[in-house]
Design a protein around this motif. Structure first.
Motif, PDB file in Angstrom:
ATOM      1  N   LEU A  50     -19.062 -20.327 -24.800  1.00 55.82           N
ATOM      2  CA  LEU A  50     -18.473 -19.518 -25.869  1.00 55.82           C
ATOM      3  C   LEU A  50     -18.888 -18.067 -25.649  1.00 55.82           C
ATOM      4  CD1 LEU A  50     -19.137 -21.784 -28.990  1.00 55.82           C
ATOM      5  CD2 LEU A  50     -17.143 -21.754 -27.472  1.00 55.82           C
ATOM      6  N   GLU A  51     -17.906 -17.159 -25.639  1.00 58.10           N
ATOM      7  CA  GLU A  51     -18.212 -15.751 -25.397  1.00 58.10           C
ATOM      8  C   GLU A  51     -17.151 -14.868 -26.035  1.00 58.10           C
ATOM      9  OE1 GLU A  51     -19.406 -12.745 -21.748  1.00 58.10           O
ATOM     10  OE2 GLU A  51     -18.265 -14.546 -21.290  1.00 58.10           O
ATOM     11  N   ASP A  52     -17.608 -13.824 -26.724  1.00 55.95           N
ATOM     12  CA  ASP A  52     -16.703 -12.838 -27.303  1.00 55.95           C
ATOM     13  C   ASP A  52     -16.712 -11.603 -26.402  1.00 55.95           C
ATOM     14  OD1 ASP A  52     -15.215 -11.086 -28.824  1.00 55.95           O
ATOM     15  OD2 ASP A  52     -16.151 -11.652 -30.725  1.00 55.95           O
ATOM     16  N   LEU A  53     -15.562 -11.328 -25.783  1.00 54.75           N
ATOM     17  CA  LEU A  53     -15.441 -10.191 -24.864  1.00 54.75           C
ATOM     18  C   LEU A  53     -14.899  -8.940 -25.548  1.00 54.75           C
ATOM     19  CD1 LEU A  53     -13.870 -12.114 -21.848  1.00 54.75           C
ATOM     20  CD2 LEU A  53     -16.241 -11.370 -22.059  1.00 54.75           C
ATOM     21  N   ARG A  54     -14.625  -9.025 -26.849  1.00 44.57           N
ATOM     22  CA  ARG A  54     -13.966  -7.918 -27.554  1.00 44.57           C
ATOM     23  C   ARG A  54     -14.961  -6.931 -28.154  1.00 44.57           C
ATOM     24  NH1 ARG A  54     -10.965 -12.036 -31.383  1.00 44.57           N
ATOM     25  NH2 ARG A  54     -13.146 -12.731 -31.347  1.00 44.57           N
TER      26      ARG A  54
ATOM     27  N   ILE B  72     -18.580 -23.360 -32.989  1.00 44.25           N
ATOM     28  CA  ILE B  72     -18.409 -21.975 -33.415  1.00 44.25           C
ATOM     29  C   ILE B  72     -19.682 -21.183 -33.102  1.00 44.25           C
ATOM     30  CG2 ILE B  72     -17.932 -20.434 -35.352  1.00 44.25           C
ATOM     31  CD1 ILE B  72     -16.732 -22.919 -36.798  1.00 44.25           C
ATOM     32  N   MET B  73     -19.523 -20.076 -32.402  1.00 43.35           N
ATOM     33  CA  MET B  73     -20.621 -19.137 -32.166  1.00 43.35           C
ATOM     34  C   MET B  73     -20.366 -17.873 -32.971  1.00 43.35           C
ATOM     35  SD  MET B  73     -21.468 -16.815 -28.860  1.00 43.35           S
ATOM     36  CE  MET B  73     -20.019 -15.843 -29.315  1.00 43.35           C
ATOM     37  N   GLU B  74     -21.363 -17.449 -33.753  1.00 44.62           N
ATOM     38  CA  GLU B  74     -21.264 -16.225 -34.540  1.00 44.62           C
ATOM     39  C   GLU B  74     -22.521 -15.391 -34.309  1.00 44.62           C
ATOM     40  OE1 GLU B  74     -18.979 -17.415 -38.554  1.00 44.62           O
ATOM     41  OE2 GLU B  74     -20.713 -18.706 -38.084  1.00 44.62           O
ATOM     42  N   CYS B  75     -22.325 -14.102 -33.996  1.00 42.60           N
ATOM     43  CA  CYS B  75     -23.455 -13.219 -33.732  1.00 42.60           C
ATOM     44  C   CYS B  75     -23.343 -11.942 -34.551  1.00 42.60           C
ATOM     45  CB  CYS B  75     -23.528 -12.857 -32.247  1.00 42.60           C
ATOM     46  SG  CYS B  75     -23.783 -14.275 -31.143  1.00 42.60           S
ATOM     47  N   VAL B  76     -24.486 -11.312 -34.795  1.00 37.00           N
ATOM     48  CA  VAL B  76     -24.549 -10.029 -35.492  1.00 37.00           C
ATOM     49  C   VAL B  76     -25.319  -9.051 -34.609  1.00 37.00           C
ATOM     50  CG1 VAL B  76     -25.311  -8.808 -37.557  1.00 37.00           C
ATOM     51  CG2 VAL B  76     -24.521 -11.183 -37.739  1.00 37.00           C
ATOM     52  N   HIS B  77     -24.797  -7.813 -34.511  1.00 36.82           N
ATOM     53  CA  HIS B  77     -25.404  -6.784 -33.670  1.00 36.82           C
ATOM     54  C   HIS B  77     -25.692  -5.542 -34.524  1.00 36.82           C
ATOM     55  CE1 HIS B  77     -23.818  -9.123 -30.163  1.00 36.82           C
ATOM     56  NE2 HIS B  77     -22.873  -9.385 -31.043  1.00 36.82           N
ATOM     57  N   ASP B  78     -26.812  -4.892 -34.231  1.00 38.76           N
ATOM     58  CA  ASP B  78     -27.254  -3.722 -35.003  1.00 38.76           C
ATOM     59  C   ASP B  78     -27.318  -2.497 -34.086  1.00 38.76           C
ATOM     60  OD1 ASP B  78     -28.488  -1.799 -36.529  1.00 38.76           O
ATOM     61  OD2 ASP B  78     -30.204  -3.044 -37.105  1.00 38.76           O
ATOM     62  N   ASN B  79     -26.374  -1.578 -34.255  1.00 37.88           N
ATOM     63  CA  ASN B  79     -26.318  -0.366 -33.429  1.00 37.88           C
ATOM     64  C   ASN B  79     -26.731   0.862 -34.239  1.00 37.88           C
ATOM     65  OD1 ASN B  79     -25.887   1.240 -31.201  1.00 37.88           O
ATOM     66  ND2 ASN B  79     -23.669   1.389 -31.482  1.00 37.88           N
ATOM     67  N   SER B  80     -27.681   0.666 -35.137  1.00 34.97           N
ATOM     68  CA  SER B  80     -28.141   1.778 -35.965  1.00 34.97           C
ATOM     69  C   SER B  80     -29.433   2.355 -35.398  1.00 34.97           C
ATOM     70  CB  SER B  80     -28.383   1.312 -37.405  1.00 34.97           C
ATOM     71  OG  SER B  80     -29.521   0.464 -37.465  1.00 34.97           O
TER      72      SER B  80
END
Length: 264
Positions: free
Chosen positions: A101-105, A186-194
């Motif tokens: 599972l991979e999100d490329l967007r 289902i894979m769900e991730c959260v990223h923090d670019n702050s």
């Protein structure tokens, strides 16, 4: 990080001979990954033996590929890796299929504290989940892998709510988790670019897109499963191979766009 794969006889040697340096440079794996935690290793990770019946046939002359992901330190470094292989005279009685599972967007604006990524797949057959390997980079904050069964209920296969890029692990179940046909992974991730993210490699946050370098970001999880009915194995392998083929072509386009972006 270290990844291991096998490849048809002679293929890796030809690539090595064409590269003037030690080994050869290639981001994508040139062959299928080995089963279980034989496939991936990161510092601090203890080896976990495969269970009974999961040996891997090794055709004569097949090349073993050891791929290393190294980070620059700003000074000369010496690296030495070794691989230990245990042999058996018992033929395998089962095998694994890697569901990738991979999100490329990924395209994270600077300052975004909770950028969400997602990917999913519906399993056509009954499987046992053997283990899960999640992967993000330094902006990663949370990763969750869920199994949504046909009646609508959900099982959490993995949930890390305080991601640490420097402490990545392969999580092998003590007892395989059985999932019925038509379960959605289902894979769900959260990223923090702050700027508040102490792991952000940019003091002043920059736009971050998908990419395989640490300065880029990734969102993926490998779920290793075994078909309960061995006769379903070939179909599951074919379906996942077709999915991964499509993902692979999409990755190549992404690599080109990342290279063009980095040049500017």
């Amino acid at each position: 990080m270290r990844r291991s794969a096998w490849i048809a006889p002679g293929s890796a040697r030809r690539l090595d001979e064409a590269d003037p340096g030690p080994g050869f440079t290639q981001v994508s794996l040139p062959g299928p990954m080995l089963p279980g935690n034989l496939a991936i290793w990161t510092p601090g990770w203890k080896p976990v033996p495969l269970p009974e019946g999961f040996s891997l046939p090794w055709p004569k002359g097949t090349d073993l590929i050891l791929q290393l992901h190294l980070s620059l330190s700003g000074k000369p470094e010496t690296e030495q890796s070794t691989v230990g292989i245990y042999l058996t005279d018992e033929p395998p009685t089962n095998f694994m299929v890697d569901i990738f599972l991979e999100d490329l967007r990924i395209d994270i604006p600077p300052g975004e504290k909770a950028y969400r990524t997602r990917d999913s797949m519906v399993l056509p057959v009954e499987v046992d989940v053997f283990g899960v390997y999640p992967h993000m980079h330094r902006l990663g904050k949370e990763v969750k892998v869920t199994a949504r069964v046909p009646d609508g209920s959900e099982k959490t296969l993995l949930w890390i709510n305080d991601w640490n890029f420097n402490w990545q692990m392969y999580y092998q179940n003590l007892k395989p988790v059985r999932l019925p046909p038509n379960t959605e992974l289902i894979m769900e991730c959260v990223h923090d670019n702050s700027a508040e993210n102490p792991n952000n490699p940019s003091i002043i946050p920059q736009r971050v897109a998908w990419g395989e370098q640490t300065r880029n970001e990734m969102s993926c999880a490998i779920i290793q499963v075994t078909p309960v009915n061995k006769a379903d194995g070939s179909m599951l392998w074919t379906i996942e191979s077709e999915r991964e083929g499509e993902k692979g072509r999409a990755r190549e386009k992404k690599r080109e766009s990342v290279a063009n972006y980095d040049q500017h």
